[in-house]
Design a protein around this motif. Structure first.
Motif, mmCIF file in Angstrom:
data_model
loop_
_atom_site.group_PDB
_atom_site.id
_atom_site.type_symbol
_atom_site.label_atom_id
_atom_site.label_comp_id
_atom_site.label_asym_id
_atom_site.label_seq_id
_atom_site.Cartn_x
_atom_site.Cartn_y
_atom_site.Cartn_z
ATOM 1 N N VAL A 171 79.697 22.045 46.866
ATOM 2 C CA VAL A 171 81.136 22.257 47.032
ATOM 3 C C VAL A 171 81.435 23.577 46.324
ATOM 4 O O VAL A 171 81.307 23.686 45.114
ATOM 5 C CB VAL A 171 81.962 21.113 46.425
ATOM 6 C CG1 VAL A 171 83.456 21.390 46.599
ATOM 7 C CG2 VAL A 171 81.603 19.791 47.083
ATOM 8 N N TYR A 172 81.770 24.560 47.119
ATOM 9 C CA TYR A 172 81.953 25.918 46.599
ATOM 10 C C TYR A 172 83.440 26.205 46.488
ATOM 11 O O TYR A 172 84.186 26.077 47.455
ATOM 12 C CB TYR A 172 81.285 26.909 47.547
ATOM 13 C CG TYR A 172 81.300 28.346 47.083
ATOM 14 C CD1 TYR A 172 80.203 28.904 46.452
ATOM 15 C CD2 TYR A 172 82.424 29.149 47.295
ATOM 16 C CE1 TYR A 172 80.213 30.237 46.031
ATOM 17 C CE2 TYR A 172 82.447 30.470 46.879
ATOM 18 C CZ TYR A 172 81.340 31.008 46.253
ATOM 19 O OH TYR A 172 81.355 32.317 45.839
ATOM 20 N N GLY A 173 83.872 26.598 45.325
ATOM 21 C CA GLY A 173 85.285 26.919 45.122
ATOM 22 C C GLY A 173 85.507 28.407 45.230
ATOM 23 O O GLY A 173 84.823 29.191 44.567
ATOM 24 N N PHE A 174 86.444 28.778 46.070
ATOM 25 C CA PHE A 174 86.773 30.190 46.242
ATOM 26 C C PHE A 174 88.114 30.381 45.553
ATOM 27 O O PHE A 174 89.161 30.018 46.090
ATOM 28 C CB PHE A 174 86.843 30.478 47.735
ATOM 29 C CG PHE A 174 86.819 31.926 48.102
ATOM 30 C CD1 PHE A 174 86.119 32.850 47.340
ATOM 31 C CD2 PHE A 174 87.472 32.377 49.231
ATOM 32 C CE1 PHE A 174 86.084 34.186 47.692
ATOM 33 C CE2 PHE A 174 87.440 33.712 49.596
ATOM 34 C CZ PHE A 174 86.751 34.607 48.815
ATOM 35 N N LEU A 175 88.046 30.926 44.360
ATOM 36 C CA LEU A 175 89.195 30.901 43.469
ATOM 37 C C LEU A 175 89.819 32.284 43.339
ATOM 38 O O LEU A 175 89.102 33.279 43.204
ATOM 39 C CB LEU A 175 88.701 30.419 42.095
ATOM 40 C CG LEU A 175 89.700 30.246 40.976
ATOM 41 C CD1 LEU A 175 90.700 29.166 41.306
ATOM 42 C CD2 LEU A 175 88.965 29.890 39.685
ATOM 43 N N GLY A 176 91.126 32.317 43.369
ATOM 44 C CA GLY A 176 91.795 33.598 43.177
ATOM 45 C C GLY A 176 93.289 33.405 43.246
ATOM 46 O O GLY A 176 93.766 32.442 43.829
ATOM 47 N N PRO A 177 94.035 34.350 42.658
ATOM 48 C CA PRO A 177 95.502 34.235 42.727
ATOM 49 C C PRO A 177 95.992 34.437 44.159
ATOM 50 O O PRO A 177 95.245 34.902 45.012
ATOM 51 C CB PRO A 177 95.989 35.368 41.812
ATOM 52 C CG PRO A 177 94.842 36.299 41.670
ATOM 53 C CD PRO A 177 93.591 35.533 41.921
ATOM 54 N N ILE A 181 87.879 15.251 49.080
ATOM 55 C CA ILE A 181 86.963 16.409 49.120
ATOM 56 C C ILE A 181 85.685 16.102 48.338
ATOM 57 O O ILE A 181 84.588 16.453 48.770
ATOM 58 C CB ILE A 181 87.669 17.667 48.558
ATOM 59 C CG1 ILE A 181 88.822 18.063 49.480
ATOM 60 C CG2 ILE A 181 86.680 18.833 48.427
ATOM 61 C CD1 ILE A 181 89.776 19.068 48.892
ATOM 62 N N ARG A 182 85.842 15.428 47.216
ATOM 63 C CA ARG A 182 84.633 15.049 46.446
ATOM 64 C C ARG A 182 83.752 14.124 47.271
ATOM 65 O O ARG A 182 82.526 14.229 47.257
ATOM 66 C CB ARG A 182 85.027 14.370 45.129
ATOM 67 C CG ARG A 182 85.241 15.361 43.989
ATOM 68 C CD ARG A 182 85.212 14.646 42.643
ATOM 69 N NE ARG A 182 86.253 13.634 42.550
ATOM 70 C CZ ARG A 182 87.483 13.875 42.089
ATOM 71 N NH1 ARG A 182 87.803 15.076 41.682
ATOM 72 N NH2 ARG A 182 88.375 12.927 42.027
ATOM 73 N N GLU A 183 84.380 13.203 48.010
ATOM 74 C CA GLU A 183 83.595 12.291 48.868
ATOM 75 C C GLU A 183 82.856 13.073 49.954
ATOM 76 O O GLU A 183 81.710 12.783 50.266
ATOM 77 C CB GLU A 183 84.521 11.269 49.535
ATOM 78 C CG GLU A 183 84.943 10.145 48.605
ATOM 79 C CD GLU A 183 86.053 9.276 49.206
ATOM 80 O OE1 GLU A 183 86.654 8.522 48.426
ATOM 81 O OE2 GLU A 183 86.307 9.373 50.419
ATOM 82 N N LEU A 184 83.541 14.081 50.503
ATOM 83 C CA LEU A 184 82.883 14.898 51.530
ATOM 84 C C LEU A 184 81.661 15.591 50.947
ATOM 85 O O LEU A 184 80.594 15.632 51.553
ATOM 86 C CB LEU A 184 83.845 15.966 52.072
ATOM 87 C CG LEU A 184 85.054 15.496 52.856
ATOM 88 C CD1 LEU A 184 85.930 16.675 53.255
ATOM 89 C CD2 LEU A 184 84.592 14.755 54.101
ATOM 90 N N VAL A 222 80.960 22.067 51.430
ATOM 91 C CA VAL A 222 82.400 22.323 51.467
ATOM 92 C C VAL A 222 82.685 23.681 50.830
ATOM 93 O O VAL A 222 82.202 23.976 49.740
ATOM 94 C CB VAL A 222 83.181 21.220 50.710
ATOM 95 C CG1 VAL A 222 84.686 21.495 50.777
ATOM 96 C CG2 VAL A 222 82.883 19.840 51.278
ATOM 97 N N LEU A 223 83.436 24.489 51.556
ATOM 98 C CA LEU A 223 83.924 25.753 51.003
ATOM 99 C C LEU A 223 85.433 25.605 50.882
ATOM 100 O O LEU A 223 86.132 25.440 51.879
ATOM 101 C CB LEU A 223 83.553 26.915 51.936
ATOM 102 C CG LEU A 223 84.193 28.282 51.679
ATOM 103 C CD1 LEU A 223 84.017 28.729 50.247
ATOM 104 C CD2 LEU A 223 83.592 29.331 52.608
ATOM 105 N N LEU A 224 85.887 25.650 49.637
ATOM 106 C CA LEU A 224 87.274 25.308 49.353
ATOM 107 C C LEU A 224 87.940 26.487 48.660
ATOM 108 O O LEU A 224 87.416 26.983 47.657
ATOM 109 C CB LEU A 224 87.257 24.085 48.433
ATOM 110 C CG LEU A 224 88.478 23.761 47.619
ATOM 111 C CD1 LEU A 224 89.407 22.905 48.452
ATOM 112 C CD2 LEU A 224 88.090 23.016 46.358
ATOM 113 N N SER A 225 89.059 26.949 49.194
ATOM 114 C CA SER A 225 89.767 28.004 48.464
ATOM 115 C C SER A 225 90.915 27.378 47.687
ATOM 116 O O SER A 225 91.487 26.375 48.117
ATOM 117 C CB SER A 225 90.306 29.058 49.431
ATOM 118 O OG SER A 225 91.556 28.673 49.923
#
Lengths: 305, 281
Positions: free
Chosen positions: A36-42, A176-179, A186-189
């Protein structure tokens, strides 16, 4: 012999320019299978633009993008990708069920799958109601259901908890955690640090269109630092910057934070006392992702400025 | 492709605005094709509705033998404007609701989605034509029964030609609405521009050309509205005196047919090229 795992998403030097505006500036990004990849940014950092490129909705100005071994937007890539980009967009005059029915027609998916995804997002009871009558949380859940229709290997979700109330956010994060735990990638922004910290295995931080860091979340969280309360604080700041280096010490309202492990606490204490500084607190703590994020994005803005 | 077409039919079938537009076209057809002429016929020889036209001729225009005239007589202008609105709301709605990105992130390619959408629209236009014909036929039968008129119907070939001509006229206007919606990624602007063009600009241009610039008549005769009117004129066999607004023999039937087919092809190609090349925000 170590087996090399091919990343599901590999982005190199991605740039998107709209006229004079550089929305995405040389972004490199890699998403490995099963994470599960978090794409983090303002807000406005370039997250959604990047995700639109990954789903083939917009073309990059330059750079290479490979998704599931193909190019974004290719039919065989889209068949294995589920996505919800920005706010969930559906036909307001149709029910949730009919919206999924027609998406199933477009995707070539059996109708039996519709009931399954409606159950998964807990929307089966309201499936026959018009989309326009749904709450924001229900709309987001329908968006996730649409993303899961094809039973995709890669799920791309753009700020899926945006606008949800606390209970809705909790449910969405659990989903999302279940996925992620179900073997999907999972690529999640998100612009919510806590969310990424809770859900993701790895995080890429983007600021002003540029990728400023890509790390394991655990690695970032486990980084230790010392919290120091001392008087006069400015003198303590000068002493520690001289000894530990300018980048390792940050001044907050009434504390200093030094990016060093607890094994150097005694040394820090001795340096401050010898300089005539009164130390009232010295403790080791785990760095929060929030601290890392602000450090990195502030540095990036300073570079850009 | 079949999946995109079926999805489009589902959307069209369940969208209230599609049926409101159809109902508006139907009501206009019945009012101007049957109600007002019949009132004129029923209220006497000197009524303004029938001035200069013998009552028997007015009645003849309402009987089954002229059903195709009444079905498609309003297509070049009024029903054409409604077809343009249909194309604009269906294609433009995908942009204003943001549903295009939802569809495109499923599996079909952009070309497949658009072609499915246009085929769905053309199917709906065919239903409109058949529906309006059925309503006009019922009115004709009713009037013939009440007035002891003849129950002669146009031959099958005439009916088929009429259906095809009417369908092509509405389809071209519908495609015009669709391509404007693709160009502007919107609903309101294409409707505004398209309807102003159909109801005003073409007629104004034709008038100016006729009175002031006869050398430019070839341009007026190449306009979609002029060719739509000419095709309807040709397939119905109306005379210039009983033709409704917008229906006239500006060009021959064959030329009107090919010109409208060319417009349809240009509109489809423009919509496809634009949709395939652009960024979907």
């Amino acid at each position: 012999m170590t087996k090399t795992v091919e990343p599901l998403v590999r982005v190199t030097g991605l740039t998107k320019r709209y006229g004079d505006t550089l929305a995405v500036d040389g972004v490199d990004l890699m998403v490995r299978p099963g994470e599960v990849y978090g794409f983090l940014g303002p807000n406005g950092a370039g997250k959604t633009t990047t995700l639109r490129i990954l789903t083939g909705l917009i073309s990059p100005t330059s750079g290479t993008v490979r998704v599931l071994g193909g190019s974004p937007g290719q039919a065989q890539v889209l068949a294995r990708t589920g996505s919800m980009i920005e706010s969930p967009a559906f036909y307001p005059y149709l029910s949730g069920l009919d919206n999924l029915r027609l998406l199933a027609e477009y995707a070539g998916v059996a109708r039996a799958k519709i009931d399954e995804v409606l159950e998964l997002v807990d929307l089966a009871d309201r499936a026959k109601d018009r989309f326009s009558t749904y709450s924001l949380g229900m709309k987001q859940r329908l968006g996730v259901a649409a993303a899961l229709l094809k039973d995709p290997e890669l799920v791309i979700l753009d700020e899926p908890t945006n606008g949800l109330d606390p209970a809705g956010m909790r449910d969405m994060r659990r989903l999302i955690r279940e996925l992620g735990s179900g073997g999907r990638t999972v690529l999640l922004s998100s612009h919510l640090l806590g969310e990424v910290q809770q859900i993701c295995d790895r995080v890429g931080i983007i600021s002003a269109g540029r990728m400023v860091a890509e790390h394991d979340v655990e690695e970032l969280r486990n980084e230790q630092e010392l919290v120091i309360r001392a008087r006069p604080l400015e003198s303590a700041h000068s002493v520690l910057r001289r000894v530990l280096g300018g980048d390792a010490v940050r001044l907050y309202d009434d504390t200093l934070r030094a990016t060093v492990g607890p094994n150097r606490a005694a040394e820090v204490n001795r340096l401050l006392v010898e300089a005539g500084i009164a130390v009232s607190e010295l403790r080791s703590t785990e760095r929060a992702l929030e601290d890392v994020f602000f450090e990195l994005t502030t540095e990036e803005k300073a570079h850009a400025g | 492709m079949l999946g995109s077409y079926r999805a489009e039919l589902l959307k069209l079938r369940k969208r209230g605005a599609v049926w409101v537009l159809f109902a508006a076209g139907l009501v206009l057809s019945l009012i101007f094709g049957y109600l007002l002429p019949y009132l004129g016929y029923a209220t006497g020889e000197e009524n303004q509705q029938t001035s200069g036209i013998p009552r028997s001729e007015v009645l003849r225009g309402l009987l089954p033998e002229r059903v195709m005239d009444n079905t498609i007589g309003g297509y070049p202008v009024f029903a054409g404007a409604l077809a343009l609105v249909l194309g604009a709301i269906v294609v433009g709605g995908e942009y204003t609701w943001g549903t295009l990105k939802t569809i495109l992130s499923q599996r079909p390619g952009r070309g497949t989605v658009l072609v499915g959408q246009l085929l769905g629209l053309l199917t709906m236009i065919a239903l409109w034509v058949v529906g309006m014909f059925a309503a006009c036929a019922l009115c004709s039968i009713g009037i013939a029964a009440v007035e002891n008129g003849s129950m002669n119907w146009p031959g099958p070939l005439d009916l088929l030609t009429g259906f095809a001509g009417g369908w092509l006229v509405l389809s071209v206007w519908c495609l015009a609405g669709a391509v404007l919606a693709v160009a502007f990624r919107n609903v309101a602007l294409p409707i505004g521009l398209g309807v102003v063009w159909i109801l005003g600009v073409e007629a104004l241009f034709a008038g100016v050309v006729t009175s002031l610039l006869p050398d430019l008549e070839f341009l007026a005769d190449a306009m979609p509205g002029a060719n739509a009117g000419a095709l309807v004129f040709a397939v119905t066999g109306m005379t210039a005196t009983d033709a409704p607004p917008g229906v006239r023999d500006a060009v021959s039937g064959d030329r009107a047919l090919w010109t409208l087919l060319a417009y349809a092809a240009v509109f489809v190609v423009l919509a496809l090229v634009t949709t395939r090349r652009r960024d979907i925000a």
